[in-house]
Design a protein around this motif. Sequence first.
Motif, mmCIF file in Angstrom:
data_model
loop_
_atom_site.group_PDB
_atom_site.id
_atom_site.type_symbol
_atom_site.label_atom_id
_atom_site.label_comp_id
_atom_site.label_asym_id
_atom_site.label_seq_id
_atom_site.Cartn_x
_atom_site.Cartn_y
_atom_site.Cartn_z
ATOM 1 N N VAL A 31 0.797 -1.264 -0.056
ATOM 2 C CA VAL A 31 0.003 0.121 0.041
ATOM 3 C C VAL A 31 0.878 1.418 0.250
ATOM 4 O O VAL A 31 0.506 2.177 -0.712
ATOM 5 C CB VAL A 31 -1.050 0.072 1.098
ATOM 6 N N ASN A 32 1.854 1.278 0.879
ATOM 7 C CA ASN A 32 2.747 2.334 1.052
ATOM 8 C C ASN A 32 3.598 2.795 -0.366
ATOM 9 O O ASN A 32 4.059 3.973 -0.573
ATOM 10 C CB ASN A 32 3.799 2.342 2.165
ATOM 11 N N ARG A 33 3.779 1.858 -1.055
ATOM 12 C CA ARG A 33 4.750 2.113 -2.342
ATOM 13 C C ARG A 33 3.870 2.403 -3.440
ATOM 14 O O ARG A 33 4.528 2.711 -4.618
ATOM 15 C CB ARG A 33 5.728 0.852 -2.457
ATOM 16 N N ARG A 34 2.623 2.257 -3.431
ATOM 17 C CA ARG A 34 1.770 2.294 -4.640
ATOM 18 C C ARG A 34 0.683 3.613 -4.597
ATOM 19 O O ARG A 34 0.632 3.978 -3.472
ATOM 20 C CB ARG A 34 0.985 1.126 -5.057
ATOM 21 N N SER A 35 0.284 4.063 -5.668
ATOM 22 C CA SER A 35 -0.606 5.107 -5.671
ATOM 23 C C SER A 35 -2.040 4.771 -4.906
ATOM 24 O O SER A 35 -2.303 3.442 -4.853
ATOM 25 C CB SER A 35 -0.949 5.552 -7.044
ATOM 26 N N GLY B 36 -10.414 0.226 -1.650
ATOM 27 C CA GLY B 36 -9.656 -0.547 -2.612
ATOM 28 C C GLY B 36 -8.312 -0.867 -2.616
ATOM 29 O O GLY B 36 -7.835 -1.583 -3.088
ATOM 30 N N SER B 37 -7.472 0.076 -2.265
ATOM 31 C CA SER B 37 -5.939 0.024 -2.256
ATOM 32 C C SER B 37 -5.556 -1.349 -1.252
ATOM 33 O O SER B 37 -4.699 -1.913 -1.496
ATOM 34 C CB SER B 37 -5.160 1.431 -1.683
ATOM 35 N N PHE B 38 -6.311 -0.985 -0.024
ATOM 36 C CA PHE B 38 -6.068 -2.168 0.778
ATOM 37 C C PHE B 38 -6.388 -3.528 0.000
ATOM 38 O O PHE B 38 -5.456 -4.710 0.426
ATOM 39 C CB PHE B 38 -6.498 -1.850 2.109
ATOM 40 N N PHE B 39 -7.456 -3.691 -0.271
ATOM 41 C CA PHE B 39 -8.071 -4.911 -0.840
ATOM 42 C C PHE B 39 -7.227 -5.492 -1.873
ATOM 43 O O PHE B 39 -6.857 -6.678 -1.857
ATOM 44 C CB PHE B 39 -9.568 -4.614 -1.246
ATOM 45 N N VAL B 40 -6.556 -4.719 -3.016
ATOM 46 C CA VAL B 40 -5.718 -5.076 -3.884
ATOM 47 C C VAL B 40 -4.575 -5.753 -3.282
ATOM 48 O O VAL B 40 -4.083 -6.565 -3.649
ATOM 49 C CB VAL B 40 -5.797 -4.048 -4.790
ATOM 50 N N ALA B 41 -3.860 -4.864 -2.325
ATOM 51 C CA ALA B 41 -2.929 -5.416 -1.726
ATOM 52 C C ALA B 41 -2.900 -6.515 -0.918
ATOM 53 O O ALA B 41 -1.790 -7.634 -0.856
ATOM 54 C CB ALA B 41 -2.337 -4.231 -0.741
ATOM 55 N N VAL B 42 -4.033 -6.797 -0.079
ATOM 56 C CA VAL B 42 -4.205 -8.383 0.391
ATOM 57 C C VAL B 42 -4.376 -9.462 -0.550
ATOM 58 O O VAL B 42 -3.599 -10.203 -0.329
ATOM 59 C CB VAL B 42 -5.615 -7.964 1.321
ATOM 60 N N LEU B 43 -5.057 -8.952 -1.744
ATOM 61 C CA LEU B 43 -4.703 -10.237 -2.828
ATOM 62 C C LEU B 43 -3.676 -10.449 -3.341
ATOM 63 O O LEU B 43 -3.262 -11.523 -3.273
ATOM 64 C CB LEU B 43 -5.934 -9.701 -3.954
ATOM 65 N N VAL C 142 7.358 -5.843 10.710
ATOM 66 C CA VAL C 142 6.825 -5.513 11.855
ATOM 67 C C VAL C 142 5.853 -4.314 11.428
ATOM 68 O O VAL C 142 6.513 -3.367 10.598
ATOM 69 C CB VAL C 142 7.429 -5.013 13.149
ATOM 70 N N ASN C 143 4.453 -4.467 11.380
ATOM 71 C CA ASN C 143 3.755 -3.499 10.900
ATOM 72 C C ASN C 143 2.892 -2.586 12.156
ATOM 73 O O ASN C 143 2.198 -3.078 13.017
ATOM 74 C CB ASN C 143 2.582 -4.019 9.965
ATOM 75 N N ALA C 144 3.347 -1.281 12.171
ATOM 76 C CA ALA C 144 2.670 -0.961 13.391
ATOM 77 C C ALA C 144 1.854 0.489 12.592
ATOM 78 O O ALA C 144 2.538 1.439 12.290
ATOM 79 C CB ALA C 144 3.913 -0.057 14.258
ATOM 80 N N ASP C 145 0.715 0.271 12.653
ATOM 81 C CA ASP C 145 -0.137 1.279 12.479
ATOM 82 C C ASP C 145 0.102 1.782 10.833
ATOM 83 O O ASP C 145 0.008 2.915 10.470
ATOM 84 C CB ASP C 145 -0.216 2.745 13.154
ATOM 85 N N GLY C 146 0.437 0.873 9.928
ATOM 86 C CA GLY C 146 0.566 0.969 8.679
ATOM 87 C C GLY C 146 2.339 1.371 8.351
ATOM 88 O O GLY C 146 2.580 1.607 7.123
ATOM 89 N N GLU C 147 3.006 1.559 9.410
ATOM 90 C CA GLU C 147 4.428 2.210 9.146
ATOM 91 C C GLU C 147 5.186 0.729 9.413
ATOM 92 O O GLU C 147 4.685 -0.261 10.120
ATOM 93 C CB GLU C 147 4.935 3.196 10.075
#
Length: 237
Positions: free
Chosen positions: A88-92, A99-106, A208-213
Amino acid sequence: VNGLIVDGKLAAPGAVFAAAALGTGSDLARSLGAPRAHHRAAAMLASARIIPVDVGRIDCVDDDGAPVTRHFINVASFGIGGEVACRVNRRSKRLGGWGSFFVAVLGALRRFESPEMHIETDGFEHRGRVIEAAAANGAYYGGGIHLTPEARLDSGRLELTVIHEISFWRALPRLWALYRGELGRLPHLAARVSARQIHISADRPIRVNADGELPGWLPATVTVLPGVLPICAAPDP
């Protein structure tokens, strides 16, 4: 949060934290009942309740293997969550938050190989291949995933949810259950426990994922700091 909490205490006496729904997922704002409309969010601050909430502390290692400490207010995750956040962080964000999170999950589900993890808390221990372990202070993460529906920001504890290794094709039809918080429909659910401190290690490097960071890598110790942060929440109905 990392600017406000220093050595486990509020760095600036009298400071109050507020969240507006301007992020990609806005999951913390969802837990706080903050409106998505900017003018309504600003109006809420004028009548908001100020409540002391918990903060999570993560002690892990950085890219060079040196010890690092970070704080989080919503959710820390260990497993596929770090890969999702990285994507998510490296894409638009042209697909919007959900939608951004769902595509990243897939995308992460297709490629992520579940590590062998060792997880210990006060009164609980688990060893096995784990696709995700989430230590939650808030109820939502990843753009609305409701993996920890019982988490409360002021409970004094973290809600830990552990999910066993699962293939892409078996996970796919169960994704909606995650967004709805229907954990009973997840046959690969390994554990749901409440803890004050959690120790996690893995047999290979895991983000480690902390609040998206992404502050570092396992092994990590996660500790709750009860009631250290005053925060604006929606007023009582």
